[in-house]
Design a protein around this motif. Structure first.
Motif, PDB file in Angstrom:
ATOM      1  N   LYS A  13     -12.823   2.688   7.817  1.00 14.46           N
ATOM      2  CA  LYS A  13     -12.612   4.138   7.855  1.00 14.46           C
ATOM      3  C   LYS A  13     -11.144   4.373   8.203  1.00 14.46           C
ATOM      4  N   LEU A  14     -10.663   5.586   7.976  1.00 12.57           N
ATOM      5  CA  LEU A  14      -9.261   5.891   8.245  1.00 12.57           C
ATOM      6  C   LEU A  14      -8.891   5.653   9.710  1.00 12.57           C
ATOM      7  N   TYR A  15      -9.745   6.031  10.637  1.00 12.13           N
ATOM      8  CA  TYR A  15      -9.424   5.837  12.048  1.00 12.13           C
ATOM      9  C   TYR A  15      -9.313   4.345  12.399  1.00 12.13           C
ATOM     10  N   GLU A  16     -10.077   3.506  11.729  1.00 10.51           N
ATOM     11  CA  GLU A  16      -9.979   2.059  11.949  1.00 10.51           C
ATOM     12  C   GLU A  16      -8.659   1.526  11.386  1.00 10.51           C
ATOM     13  N   LYS A  21      -6.336  15.151   7.083  1.00  9.24           N
ATOM     14  CA  LYS A  21      -7.618  14.669   7.592  1.00  9.24           C
ATOM     15  C   LYS A  21      -8.130  13.485   6.773  1.00  9.24           C
ATOM     16  N   SER A  22      -7.729  13.425   5.509  1.00 13.67           N
ATOM     17  CA  SER A  22      -8.286  12.396   4.624  1.00 13.67           C
ATOM     18  C   SER A  22      -7.260  11.396   4.083  1.00 13.67           C
ATOM     19  N   VAL A  72       0.841  -1.199   0.000  1.00 16.43           N
ATOM     20  CA  VAL A  72       0.000   0.000   0.000  1.00 16.43           C
ATOM     21  C   VAL A  72       0.875   1.247   0.000  1.00 16.43           C
ATOM     22  N   LEU A  73       0.597   2.165  -0.912  1.00 22.09           N
ATOM     23  CA  LEU A  73       1.273   3.462  -0.926  1.00 22.09           C
ATOM     24  C   LEU A  73       0.604   4.394   0.078  1.00 22.09           C
ATOM     25  N   TYR A  74      -0.718   4.502  -0.042  1.00 22.27           N
ATOM     26  CA  TYR A  74      -1.461   5.352   0.879  1.00 22.27           C
ATOM     27  C   TYR A  74      -2.947   5.029   0.820  1.00 22.27           C
ATOM     28  N   PHE A  75      -3.674   5.563   1.796  1.00 19.61           N
ATOM     29  CA  PHE A  75      -5.130   5.469   1.851  1.00 19.61           C
ATOM     30  C   PHE A  75      -5.685   6.881   1.712  1.00 19.61           C
ATOM     31  N   ASP A  76      -6.822   6.984   1.052  1.00 19.12           N
ATOM     32  CA  ASP A  76      -7.454   8.284   0.854  1.00 19.12           C
ATOM     33  C   ASP A  76      -8.952   8.130   1.094  1.00 19.12           C
ATOM     34  N   SER A  77      -9.515   9.077   1.805  1.00 21.41           N
ATOM     35  CA  SER A  77     -10.945   9.057   2.073  1.00 21.41           C
ATOM     36  C   SER A  77     -11.622  10.173   1.284  1.00 21.41           C
ATOM     37  N   VAL A  78     -12.624   9.780   0.486  1.00 20.73           N
ATOM     38  CA  VAL A  78     -13.361  10.730  -0.345  1.00 20.73           C
ATOM     39  C   VAL A  78     -14.844  10.381  -0.257  1.00 20.73           C
ATOM     40  N   ILE A  94       1.579  16.869   3.085  1.00 22.89           N
ATOM     41  CA  ILE A  94       1.380  16.723   4.524  1.00 22.89           C
ATOM     42  C   ILE A  94       0.850  18.064   5.003  1.00 22.89           C
ATOM     43  N   SER A  95      -0.342  18.066   5.574  1.00 17.14           N
ATOM     44  CA  SER A  95      -0.935  19.326   6.008  1.00 17.14           C
ATOM     45  C   SER A  95      -0.196  19.860   7.238  1.00 17.14           C
ATOM     46  N   ARG A  96      -0.325  21.164   7.458  1.00 18.37           N
ATOM     47  CA  ARG A  96       0.404  21.824   8.555  1.00 18.37           C
ATOM     48  C   ARG A  96       0.127  21.176   9.903  1.00 18.37           C
ATOM     49  N   LYS A  97      -1.093  20.698  10.096  1.00 20.26           N
ATOM     50  CA  LYS A  97      -1.474  20.083  11.371  1.00 20.26           C
ATOM     51  C   LYS A  97      -0.630  18.842  11.685  1.00 20.26           C
TER      52      LYS A  97
END
Length: 144
Positions: free
Chosen positions: A80-83, A98-99, A56-62, A130-133
């Motif tokens: 879900k991403l949190y899971e 976030k996503s 896996v390279l990455y996961f994305d939620s849309v 990568i978001s600032r958060k």
């Protein structure tokens, strides 16, 4: 450190790590071993696939749907991403927005941007931000 691999009569594989002191490196090794055999079920074109987490390279939620990206495919996963964050090793997978969750072992380069985000280039050439958060956590994790 001494690592011993034992296969017993019941054909159960055991891996024992003997060390003088348990530290962060030992925990990381343990997580890598545990993650080694983790597979995810993903769906594409009404077919179910078993995908190894290291692919896996990455996961994305849309739109309340979660997608798994490999170098060759995009597939949907039920989690879900949190899971996924709880299922996957936090030493190999990290949230970058976030996503999105990214596999840090698939990152080719990181480039700081003027707006305090970081441009991530994956080994397949895809680029993510990568978001600032999440920048501080990523810097701490990668020791940069």
């Amino acid at each position: 450190m001494d690592i011993k691999i034992v296969e017993d009569i019941k054909s159960t594989l055991q891996i024992m790590i003997k060390c003088k002191k348990i530290n962060e490196e030992i925990f990381r090794l343990k997580q890598h071993i545990e993650l080694f055999d983790k597979k995810l079920y993903a769906q594409k074109d009404n077919e179910l696939f078993l995908v190894h987490s290291s692919d896996v390279l990455y996961f994305d939620s849309v739109d309340n749907r979660t997608f798994l990206y490999t170098s060759a495919d995009v597939m949907e996963v039920k989690q879900k991403l949190y899971e996924l964050e709880t299922f996957l090793s936090d030493k190999d997978f990290v949230r970058i927005s976030k996503s999105q969750i990214v596999n840090i072992n698939q990152i080719k380069s990181l480039k700081p941007e003027l707006n305090r985000t970081i441009l991530v280039t994956m080994f397949n050439g895809e680029q993510l931000y990568i978001s600032r958060k999440y920048v501080k956590a990523i810097r701490n994790m990668l020791s940069v």
